[in-house]
Design a protein around this motif. Structure first.
Motif, PDB file in Angstrom:
ATOM      1  N   THR A  57      36.406  -8.380  -3.357  1.00 52.43           N
ATOM      2  CA  THR A  57      36.208  -9.953  -1.886  1.00 52.43           C
ATOM      3  C   THR A  57      35.100  -8.926  -0.992  1.00 52.43           C
ATOM      4  N   VAL A  58      34.659 -10.248  -1.431  1.00 56.27           N
ATOM      5  CA  VAL A  58      33.084  -9.759  -1.077  1.00 56.27           C
ATOM      6  C   VAL A  58      32.933  -9.074   0.541  1.00 56.27           C
ATOM      7  N   SER A  59      33.820  -9.773   1.666  1.00 58.69           N
ATOM      8  CA  SER A  59      34.033  -9.700   3.111  1.00 58.69           C
ATOM      9  C   SER A  59      35.388  -8.643   2.906  1.00 58.69           C
ATOM     10  N   VAL A  60      35.645  -7.586   2.461  1.00 59.80           N
ATOM     11  CA  VAL A  60      36.780  -7.083   2.739  1.00 59.80           C
ATOM     12  C   VAL A  60      36.457  -5.794   1.526  1.00 59.80           C
ATOM     13  N   ALA A  61      36.244  -4.479   2.308  1.00 60.80           N
ATOM     14  CA  ALA A  61      35.604  -3.572   1.932  1.00 60.80           C
ATOM     15  C   ALA A  61      36.409  -2.360   1.601  1.00 60.80           C
ATOM     16  N   SER A  62      38.112  -2.719   2.299  1.00 61.75           N
ATOM     17  CA  SER A  62      39.101  -1.516   1.424  1.00 61.75           C
ATOM     18  C   SER A  62      39.770  -2.166   0.022  1.00 61.75           C
ATOM     19  N   THR A  63      39.474  -1.366  -0.601  1.00 60.76           N
ATOM     20  CA  THR A  63      39.880  -1.927  -1.811  1.00 60.76           C
ATOM     21  C   THR A  63      40.118  -0.046  -1.933  1.00 60.76           C
ATOM     22  N   ASN A  64      40.528   0.762  -1.468  1.00 58.78           N
ATOM     23  CA  ASN A  64      41.021   1.435  -2.400  1.00 58.78           C
ATOM     24  C   ASN A  64      41.704   2.384  -1.041  1.00 58.78           C
ATOM     25  N   PRO A  65      42.786   2.243  -0.978  1.00 59.16           N
ATOM     26  CA  PRO A  65      43.250   3.228   0.314  1.00 59.16           C
ATOM     27  C   PRO A  65      43.754   4.682   0.412  1.00 59.16           C
ATOM     28  N   PRO A  66      43.921   5.017  -0.921  1.00 58.50           N
ATOM     29  CA  PRO A  66      43.683   6.509  -1.000  1.00 58.50           C
ATOM     30  C   PRO A  66      42.643   7.440  -0.549  1.00 58.50           C
ATOM     31  N   VAL A  67      41.294   6.683  -0.794  1.00 62.22           N
ATOM     32  CA  VAL A  67      40.353   7.418  -0.332  1.00 62.22           C
ATOM     33  C   VAL A  67      40.261   6.956   1.184  1.00 62.22           C
ATOM     34  N   LEU A  68      40.263   5.788   1.839  1.00 58.23           N
ATOM     35  CA  LEU A  68      40.136   5.763   2.756  1.00 58.23           C
ATOM     36  C   LEU A  68      41.115   6.751   3.640  1.00 58.23           C
ATOM     37  N   ILE A  69      41.992   6.571   3.081  1.00 60.96           N
ATOM     38  CA  ILE A  69      42.570   7.510   4.437  1.00 60.96           C
ATOM     39  C   ILE A  69      41.971   8.874   4.300  1.00 60.96           C
ATOM     40  N   ALA A  70      41.714   8.985   2.815  1.00 56.40           N
ATOM     41  CA  ALA A  70      41.344  11.072   3.268  1.00 56.40           C
ATOM     42  C   ALA A  70      39.956  10.782   4.484  1.00 56.40           C
ATOM     43  N   MET A  71      39.080   9.347   3.962  1.00 58.21           N
ATOM     44  CA  MET A  71      38.248  10.025   4.772  1.00 58.21           C
ATOM     45  C   MET A  71      38.330   9.633   5.974  1.00 58.21           C
ATOM     46  N   LEU A  72      39.376   8.406   6.585  1.00 60.06           N
ATOM     47  CA  LEU A  72      39.330   8.993   8.273  1.00 60.06           C
ATOM     48  C   LEU A  72      39.909   9.390   8.841  1.00 60.06           C
ATOM     49  N   ALA A  73      41.549  10.114   8.052  1.00 59.71           N
ATOM     50  CA  ALA A  73      42.064  11.657   8.724  1.00 59.71           C
ATOM     51  C   ALA A  73      41.076  12.943   8.842  1.00 59.71           C
ATOM     52  N   SER A  74      40.004  12.810   8.158  1.00 60.10           N
ATOM     53  CA  SER A  74      38.558  13.784   8.409  1.00 60.10           C
ATOM     54  C   SER A  74      38.423  13.552   9.375  1.00 60.10           C
ATOM     55  N   ALA A  75      37.984  12.315  10.112  1.00 64.78           N
ATOM     56  CA  ALA A  75      37.113  11.798  11.177  1.00 64.78           C
ATOM     57  C   ALA A  75      37.658  12.136  12.356  1.00 64.78           C
ATOM     58  N   THR A  76      39.037  11.894  12.073  1.00 67.12           N
ATOM     59  CA  THR A  76      40.061  12.276  13.480  1.00 67.12           C
ATOM     60  C   THR A  76      41.147  12.997  13.434  1.00 67.12           C
ATOM     61  N   GLU A  77      42.309  13.063  14.369  1.00 65.79           N
ATOM     62  CA  GLU A  77      42.879  14.681  15.213  1.00 65.79           C
ATOM     63  C   GLU A  77      43.858  14.335  14.805  1.00 65.79           C
ATOM     64  N   GLN A  78      44.464  13.149  15.500  1.00 71.21           N
ATOM     65  CA  GLN A  78      45.275  12.751  15.669  1.00 71.21           C
ATOM     66  C   GLN A  78      46.756  11.556  14.710  1.00 71.21           C
ATOM     67  N   ILE A  79      46.113  10.567  15.392  1.00 70.59           N
ATOM     68  CA  ILE A  79      46.170  10.058  14.434  1.00 70.59           C
ATOM     69  C   ILE A  79      46.770   9.827  13.640  1.00 70.59           C
ATOM     70  N   SER A  80      47.972   8.955  12.620  1.00 72.70           N
ATOM     71  CA  SER A  80      48.586   8.893  11.528  1.00 72.70           C
ATOM     72  C   SER A  80      48.005   7.613  10.698  1.00 72.70           C
ATOM     73  N   VAL A  81      47.400   8.157   9.374  1.00 68.95           N
ATOM     74  CA  VAL A  81      46.520   7.446   8.567  1.00 68.95           C
ATOM     75  C   VAL A  81      47.515   7.017   7.667  1.00 68.95           C
ATOM     76  N   GLY A  82      47.442   5.439   7.445  1.00 68.97           N
ATOM     77  CA  GLY A  82      47.965   5.110   5.912  1.00 68.97           C
ATOM     78  C   GLY A  82      47.829   4.614   5.599  1.00 68.97           C
ATOM     79  N   SER A  83      48.769   4.039   4.046  1.00 64.31           N
ATOM     80  CA  SER A  83      48.214   2.182   3.795  1.00 64.31           C
ATOM     81  C   SER A  83      48.663   1.300   4.184  1.00 64.31           C
ATOM     82  N   GLY A  84      48.146   0.227   4.763  1.00 61.73           N
ATOM     83  CA  GLY A  84      48.691  -1.182   4.556  1.00 61.73           C
ATOM     84  C   GLY A  84      48.601  -2.412   3.977  1.00 61.73           C
ATOM     85  N   GLY A  85      49.108  -1.891   2.283  1.00 61.08           N
ATOM     86  CA  GLY A  85      49.662  -1.097   1.833  1.00 61.08           C
ATOM     87  C   GLY A  85      48.505  -0.925   0.865  1.00 61.08           C
TER      88      GLY A  85
END
Length: 353
Positions: A57-85
């Motif tokens: 999908t040209v307009s959406v970059a969320s293709t791989n939740p586990p990779v994105l979760i690792a990236m976002l969890a590394s960049a944040t401190e306390q928020i829970s990060v997950g797949s939806g879904g």
């Protein structure tokens, strides 16, 4: 608890992100914009930040939740990060379990595994994801309850013992798990509500996408809930699209690019990179689309801050949930930084009060 202000204070907010890609923006720039948004949510004490799974999908970059979760969890401190879904028909249960077991090991107590039943993509992409030798899409959907159970067992520290040929062998997602990610079942139908109740799992209704049948699905879930060891009580929350600005007119203007994208999706139109706000406002909506526009305005939160917070509180109170997950849908203006989306960040700040 009485009055909308009291309900406002009791409503915990979370974030859903599809990682939209706008015209003139690269994938990397879209990812940096979402990383900045996650950091804003983290600083404002939002409870969780989830990314979706969409493919080709040209307009959406969320293709791989586990990779994105690792990236976002590394960049944040306390928020829970997950797949939806994670769209389970696209994947092997063991692969999903291993991915999220590793994420939980790296970020203990901060990982959510939200699972969906729909493939979430076109037939060709799904064929390539699973491979020619894998089961048919219909078979994968039919075996969905089995796959959900498999993941839950594989994630346990003791794993599961399985028969293989003439012997039995233990199988686990990770060798020495100290904790397991929280599992959620996602859906917008009676089917997902019944399955979540049957398996004793938390349930999230995708109101942001479907917008109908919310009360019926939640009532069905609660009435049929079978307590599990991990979740003795039913647990649920809802998702809402939100564009919040200093005035309702500005909020609607900022929401216009996303509304046009949703209309294109539902009517079979071209699903291109998201327009800028200026481009979208100039095009506007033809007469035949106005009914859809009005329906979206009724079910989405497109408003100024005080009214938006009150509407979310009333929505949470109506459906008896203490958490609402908002998808900030405001578009980017032509002069905005290419690696930020100020309108989405503003929505989170204004909703946080």
């Amino acid at each position: 608890m009485s009055g909308s202000r009291g309900r406002d204070l009791d409503t915990q907010l979370s974030v859903l992100d599809l990682i939209p890609v706008r015209s003139g923006q690269t994938t990397g720039e879209a990812l940096r914009a979402s990383t900045a948004l996650a950091q804003v949510a983290d600083q404002l004490d939002y409870r969780r930040y989830w990314v979706a799974e969409h493919h080709n999908t040209v307009s959406v970059a969320s293709t791989n939740p586990p990779v994105l979760i690792a990236m976002l969890a590394s960049a944040t401190e306390q928020i829970s990060v997950g797949s939806g879904g994670v769209m389970l028909p696209n994947h092997s249960p063991l692969v999903v379990a291993e991915q999220f077991a590793l994420l939980e090991a790296a970020f203990p107590g901060r990982i959510d595994l939200g699972i969906g039943r729909a493939p979430g993509t076109d037939a060709l992409t799904r064929f390539v994801l699973r491979g020619q030798e894998m089961e048919s899409p219909d078979e994968a959907v039919n075996r969905f309850p089995e796959y959900v159970s498999d993941i839950a067992m594989l994630l346990r520290p003791e794993g599961v013992e399985m028969a293989y040929g003439s012997r039995r062998q233990s199988l686990r997602a990770t060798p020495l798990a100290a904790s397991v990610p929280r599992m959620w079942l996602l859906g917008s139908s009676d089917y997902s509500a019944r399955l979540a109740a049957q398996q004793g799992l938390p349930y999230v209704f995708a109101h942001h996408f479907f917008g109908q049948g919310t009360a019926q699905a939640l009532e069905l879930y609660r009435a049929n809930y079978q307590p599990s060891e991990a979740y003795p009580e039913p647990r649920t929350f809802l998702t809402l699209n939100a564009s919040v600005a200093e005035t309702e007119d500005e909020a609607f203007e900022l929401a216009t690019p996303h509304m046009q994208s949703m209309i294109a999706l539902r009517t079979g139109g071209p699903f291109n990179a998201q327009r800028t706000v200026e481009e979208a406002v100039e095009i506007g909506f033809p007469m035949e689309q106005l009914d859809m526009v009005h329906a979206m305005r009724r079910s989405w939160i497109i408003d100024e801050p005080t009214s938006a917070r009150e509407r979310i509180a009333e929505f949470a109170y109506l459906h008896q949930v203490d958490e609402v997950m908002v998808q900030p849908i405001g578009g980017a203006r032509a002069g905005d930084p290419i690696d930020r989306t100020p309108s989405r960040e503003t929505t989170l700040r204004l909703l946080a009060g």
